[in-house]
Scaffold this motif. Sequence first.
Motif, PDB file in Angstrom:
ATOM      1  N   ALA A 223      10.420   2.929   7.361  1.00 54.67           N
ATOM      2  CA  ALA A 223       9.583   1.779   7.020  1.00 54.67           C
ATOM      3  C   ALA A 223       8.717   2.157   5.827  1.00 54.67           C
ATOM      4  CB  ALA A 223       8.708   1.375   8.206  1.00 54.67           C
ATOM      5  N   TYR A 224       8.416   1.171   5.007  1.00 56.97           N
ATOM      6  CA  TYR A 224       7.656   1.393   3.775  1.00 56.97           C
ATOM      7  C   TYR A 224       6.418   0.511   3.807  1.00 56.97           C
ATOM      8  CZ  TYR A 224       6.809   1.974  -1.248  1.00 56.97           C
ATOM      9  OH  TYR A 224       6.269   2.277  -2.479  1.00 56.97           O
ATOM     10  N   LEU A 225       5.252   1.116   3.692  1.00 57.08           N
ATOM     11  CA  LEU A 225       3.990   0.370   3.617  1.00 57.08           C
ATOM     12  C   LEU A 225       3.611   0.195   2.148  1.00 57.08           C
ATOM     13  CD1 LEU A 225       1.863   2.032   6.462  1.00 57.08           C
ATOM     14  CD2 LEU A 225       3.376   0.048   6.574  1.00 57.08           C
ATOM     15  N   TYR A 226       3.461  -1.043   1.735  1.00 57.48           N
ATOM     16  CA  TYR A 226       3.202  -1.365   0.336  1.00 57.48           C
ATOM     17  C   TYR A 226       1.743  -1.784   0.169  1.00 57.48           C
ATOM     18  CZ  TYR A 226       3.931  -3.284  -4.333  1.00 57.48           C
ATOM     19  OH  TYR A 226       3.860  -3.524  -5.685  1.00 57.48           O
ATOM     20  N   PHE A 227       0.981  -0.958  -0.551  1.00 57.06           N
ATOM     21  CA  PHE A 227      -0.430  -1.214  -0.798  1.00 57.06           C
ATOM     22  C   PHE A 227      -0.607  -1.690  -2.238  1.00 57.06           C
ATOM     23  CE2 PHE A 227      -0.195   1.941   2.511  1.00 57.06           C
ATOM     24  CZ  PHE A 227      -1.254   1.674   3.374  1.00 57.06           C
ATOM     25  N   ALA A 228      -1.159  -2.867  -2.400  1.00 63.60           N
ATOM     26  CA  ALA A 228      -1.484  -3.391  -3.729  1.00 63.60           C
ATOM     27  C   ALA A 228      -2.661  -4.342  -3.547  1.00 63.60           C
ATOM     28  CB  ALA A 228      -0.268  -4.070  -4.348  1.00 63.60           C
ATOM     29  N   ALA A 229      -2.663  -5.491  -4.251  1.00 63.16           N
ATOM     30  CA  ALA A 229      -3.709  -6.473  -4.015  1.00 63.16           C
ATOM     31  C   ALA A 229      -3.647  -6.966  -2.578  1.00 63.16           C
ATOM     32  CB  ALA A 229      -3.577  -7.635  -4.986  1.00 63.16           C
ATOM     33  N   LEU A 265      -5.674  -2.720  -1.621  1.00 60.73           N
ATOM     34  CA  LEU A 265      -6.447  -2.126  -2.707  1.00 60.73           C
ATOM     35  C   LEU A 265      -7.460  -3.088  -3.311  1.00 60.73           C
ATOM     36  CD1 LEU A 265      -3.644  -0.007  -4.403  1.00 60.73           C
ATOM     37  CD2 LEU A 265      -5.406   0.732  -2.796  1.00 60.73           C
ATOM     38  N   GLU A 266      -7.241  -4.381  -3.174  1.00 56.76           N
ATOM     39  CA  GLU A 266      -8.265  -5.326  -3.610  1.00 56.76           C
ATOM     40  C   GLU A 266      -9.497  -5.199  -2.728  1.00 56.76           C
ATOM     41  OE1 GLU A 266     -10.401  -8.132  -5.633  1.00 56.76           O
ATOM     42  OE2 GLU A 266      -8.600  -7.022  -6.253  1.00 56.76           O
ATOM     43  N   ASN A 267      -9.288  -4.948  -1.442  1.00 54.44           N
ATOM     44  CA  ASN A 267     -10.444  -4.724  -0.566  1.00 54.44           C
ATOM     45  C   ASN A 267     -11.144  -3.405  -0.886  1.00 54.44           C
ATOM     46  OD1 ASN A 267     -10.548  -7.100   0.846  1.00 54.44           O
ATOM     47  ND2 ASN A 267      -9.281  -6.390   2.544  1.00 54.44           N
ATOM     48  N   GLU A 297     -14.277   7.500   0.873  1.00 54.92           N
ATOM     49  CA  GLU A 297     -14.168   8.033   2.229  1.00 54.92           C
ATOM     50  C   GLU A 297     -14.604   6.974   3.254  1.00 54.92           C
ATOM     51  OE1 GLU A 297     -13.365  10.758   5.273  1.00 54.92           O
ATOM     52  OE2 GLU A 297     -12.796  10.724   3.156  1.00 54.92           O
ATOM     53  N   ALA A 298     -15.660   6.240   2.942  1.00 58.68           N
ATOM     54  CA  ALA A 298     -16.122   5.189   3.854  1.00 58.68           C
ATOM     55  C   ALA A 298     -15.074   4.094   3.998  1.00 58.68           C
ATOM     56  CB  ALA A 298     -17.443   4.606   3.339  1.00 58.68           C
ATOM     57  N   TRP A 299     -14.385   3.781   2.906  1.00 59.95           N
ATOM     58  CA  TRP A 299     -13.312   2.779   2.964  1.00 59.95           C
ATOM     59  C   TRP A 299     -12.165   3.252   3.844  1.00 59.95           C
ATOM     60  CZ3 TRP A 299      -8.190   2.763   0.926  1.00 59.95           C
ATOM     61  CH2 TRP A 299      -7.549   1.519   0.967  1.00 59.95           C
ATOM     62  N   LEU A 300     -11.801   4.531   3.742  1.00 62.13           N
ATOM     63  CA  LEU A 300     -10.739   5.069   4.584  1.00 62.13           C
ATOM     64  C   LEU A 300     -11.112   4.952   6.068  1.00 62.13           C
ATOM     65  CD1 LEU A 300      -9.776   8.253   2.543  1.00 62.13           C
ATOM     66  CD2 LEU A 300      -8.319   6.265   2.949  1.00 62.13           C
ATOM     67  N   ILE A 301     -12.374   5.240   6.378  1.00 60.70           N
ATOM     68  CA  ILE A 301     -12.833   5.100   7.768  1.00 60.70           C
ATOM     69  C   ILE A 301     -12.698   3.648   8.223  1.00 60.70           C
ATOM     70  CG2 ILE A 301     -14.869   5.225   9.250  1.00 60.70           C
ATOM     71  CD1 ILE A 301     -15.776   7.621   7.518  1.00 60.70           C
ATOM     72  N   ARG A 302     -13.014   2.728   7.339  1.00 56.23           N
ATOM     73  CA  ARG A 302     -12.940   1.299   7.665  1.00 56.23           C
ATOM     74  C   ARG A 302     -11.491   0.846   7.878  1.00 56.23           C
ATOM     75  NH1 ARG A 302     -15.968  -3.310   3.954  1.00 56.23           N
ATOM     76  NH2 ARG A 302     -15.769  -5.052   5.431  1.00 56.23           N
ATOM     77  N   CYS A 303     -10.566   1.441   7.145  1.00 59.33           N
ATOM     78  CA  CYS A 303      -9.143   1.069   7.223  1.00 59.33           C
ATOM     79  C   CYS A 303      -8.431   1.652   8.438  1.00 59.33           C
ATOM     80  CB  CYS A 303      -8.399   1.552   5.979  1.00 59.33           C
ATOM     81  SG  CYS A 303      -8.794   0.687   4.463  1.00 59.33           S
ATOM     82  N   THR A 304      -8.920   2.760   8.969  1.00 58.41           N
ATOM     83  CA  THR A 304      -8.158   3.529   9.951  1.00 58.41           C
ATOM     84  C   THR A 304      -7.748   2.734  11.186  1.00 58.41           C
ATOM     85  OG1 THR A 304      -9.079   5.615   9.168  1.00 58.41           O
ATOM     86  CG2 THR A 304      -8.184   5.589  11.398  1.00 58.41           C
ATOM     87  N   PRO A 305      -8.623   1.944  11.836  1.00 61.58           N
ATOM     88  CA  PRO A 305      -8.165   1.187  13.006  1.00 61.58           C
ATOM     89  C   PRO A 305      -6.990   0.247  12.696  1.00 61.58           C
ATOM     90  CG  PRO A 305     -10.556   1.211  12.926  1.00 61.58           C
ATOM     91  CD  PRO A 305     -10.075   1.773  11.620  1.00 61.58           C
ATOM     92  N   SER A 306      -7.035  -0.410  11.542  1.00 60.61           N
ATOM     93  CA  SER A 306      -5.945  -1.316  11.165  1.00 60.61           C
ATOM     94  C   SER A 306      -4.653  -0.546  10.928  1.00 60.61           C
ATOM     95  CB  SER A 306      -6.327  -2.101   9.909  1.00 60.61           C
ATOM     96  OG  SER A 306      -7.436  -2.953  10.149  1.00 60.61           O
ATOM     97  N   LEU A 307      -4.745   0.588  10.238  1.00 62.32           N
ATOM     98  CA  LEU A 307      -3.551   1.394   9.984  1.00 62.32           C
ATOM     99  C   LEU A 307      -2.982   1.951  11.282  1.00 62.32           C
ATOM    100  CD1 LEU A 307      -4.739   3.235   6.762  1.00 62.32           C
ATOM    101  CD2 LEU A 307      -2.942   1.509   6.904  1.00 62.32           C
ATOM    102  N   ASN A 308      -3.855   2.357  12.200  1.00 69.10           N
ATOM    103  CA  ASN A 308      -3.371   2.846  13.493  1.00 69.10           C
ATOM    104  C   ASN A 308      -2.563   1.771  14.213  1.00 69.10           C
ATOM    105  OD1 ASN A 308      -4.631   5.309  13.117  1.00 69.10           O
ATOM    106  ND2 ASN A 308      -6.382   4.839  14.423  1.00 69.10           N
ATOM    107  N   LEU A 309      -3.063   0.542  14.185  1.00 66.81           N
ATOM    108  CA  LEU A 309      -2.361  -0.547  14.859  1.00 66.81           C
ATOM    109  C   LEU A 309      -1.024  -0.839  14.198  1.00 66.81           C
ATOM    110  CD1 LEU A 309      -2.199  -2.796  16.939  1.00 66.81           C
ATOM    111  CD2 LEU A 309      -3.566  -4.242  15.409  1.00 66.81           C
ATOM    112  N   VAL A 310      -1.011  -0.937  12.870  1.00 72.27           N
ATOM    113  CA  VAL A 310       0.224  -1.260  12.158  1.00 72.27           C
ATOM    114  C   VAL A 310       1.273  -0.167  12.359  1.00 72.27           C
ATOM    115  CG1 VAL A 310       1.251  -1.539   9.860  1.00 72.27           C
ATOM    116  CG2 VAL A 310      -0.863  -2.745  10.442  1.00 72.27           C
ATOM    117  N   VAL A 311       0.881   1.091  12.177  1.00 70.88           N
ATOM    118  CA  VAL A 311       1.836   2.191  12.318  1.00 70.88           C
ATOM    119  C   VAL A 311       2.340   2.286  13.758  1.00 70.88           C
ATOM    120  CG1 VAL A 311       2.094   4.703  12.215  1.00 70.88           C
ATOM    121  CG2 VAL A 311       0.967   3.480  10.346  1.00 70.88           C
ATOM    122  N   SER A 312       1.477   2.072  14.726  1.00 68.86           N
ATOM    123  CA  SER A 312       1.902   2.112  16.122  1.00 68.86           C
ATOM    124  C   SER A 312       2.880   0.980  16.422  1.00 68.86           C
ATOM    125  CB  SER A 312       0.688   2.022  17.051  1.00 68.86           C
ATOM    126  OG  SER A 312      -0.140   3.156  16.919  1.00 68.86           O
ATOM    127  N   ALA A 313       2.642  -0.209  15.845  1.00 72.68           N
ATOM    128  CA  ALA A 313       3.555  -1.333  16.049  1.00 72.68           C
ATOM    129  C   ALA A 313       4.919  -1.059  15.413  1.00 72.68           C
ATOM    130  CB  ALA A 313       2.942  -2.609  15.472  1.00 72.68           C
TER     131      ALA A 313
END
Length: 383
Positions: A223-229, A265-267, A297-313
């Motif tokens: 699977a490929y996660l595409y990060f852009a706007a 990345l827009e966020n 670093e603060a942004w990465l902390i903010r993203c982590t719960p969402s990434l955990n959910l997506v990757v787990s799904a």
Amino acid sequence: MIDRHAGTFPSRFLRADGQRTVTANERVVLSLLSRRGAASRAELARVTGLAPHSVGRLIEPLIERGLVIEGAPEIAGRGKPGAPLRLNPEAAFSAGVSVMTDAITLALVDLAGTVRAHVSAPLDCDDFNAGARQIAAMIDGAVAEAGLDPTRRLGTGVGVTGYFIGDGARLNPPAALDSWALRPLDTLLADALGGPVWVDNDGNVAAVGEAMLGAGRACPDFAYLYFAAGFGGGVVARGAPLRGASGNAGEFGSVLPEGWYQPNLENLRRHLAEHGIAFDGLRTMLRDVDLSAPAVEAWLIRCTPSLNLVVSAIFAALDPAMIVLGGRLPPALAERMIERILVTNPARRGHHRPVPRLIPSTIGSDAAAIGAAMLPTRAAFFQ
């Protein structure tokens, strides 16, 4: 697999029957040479399970047509030296275009998978016709600058941010691409650019690029996660893109419930602005941002719960061998994301399910343009 393209291949790439570029068995051989780089007739026979004389009958027409070149024999162990066979990089090339909310990226990729030219520019996105003319001029300029024969262009692949609405090659992109929305992009761009045009969303084409020229060459299921706007992606199963009924497989951002933070990345750009670090657009941010800044670093902390959910799904639904983090995401930032991601994987009888490897894209930020360029080449010559 959904095939969204308009136009036909130039006649020089067709077989004598005028209907096919290569046969099914020739595709097998060309695909193997694409993945391996070079192989002898004996190696091709061993890998395909075909008799040596059958491989010979497949190879000779490909050499005659200039699609494959044969080198001098090389001694490798006992027996008769084998002559390495390779794809001929001068035989053909394709253009790949990534249409983003703020920019156009163009790549010219030859038959052997080498990027022969790369151009990026701000997008004239207020008017579709102006944008199409801009792309045509970029292609013509890049072809001339690279010294390529324009008659050897197979076609153009175009990756556009957005999702298909279920009506041909009509995409629903973000507001910044309003003039591109809900149009039959394949036929319109074929008229503007000349030759056949393939259209897909940016996550799908980036996954194709990773499959054919990146980490996917050694891993057919990922699977490929595409990060852009925005935030999306693509799926590759057994080496082929898995697009789904409407072409929207891999829209991983839709996994997140309403109100969850979208890790795009827009966020990140907005988050940095809230912390006093302002950029006028993604291009500027990605060029100038200090990834060691505490706000990142603060942004990465903010993203982590969402990434955990997506990757787990993804892990639960698809069971891929690998998950690639790419798009316009800097590899260093991808590495830091990967360090934080936790996959839901409870033990049973002391055993966990095998988890996929998480890696940054090996192609980098040009994955969508490179992957788009592989669409015509794949359609013409590969499996």
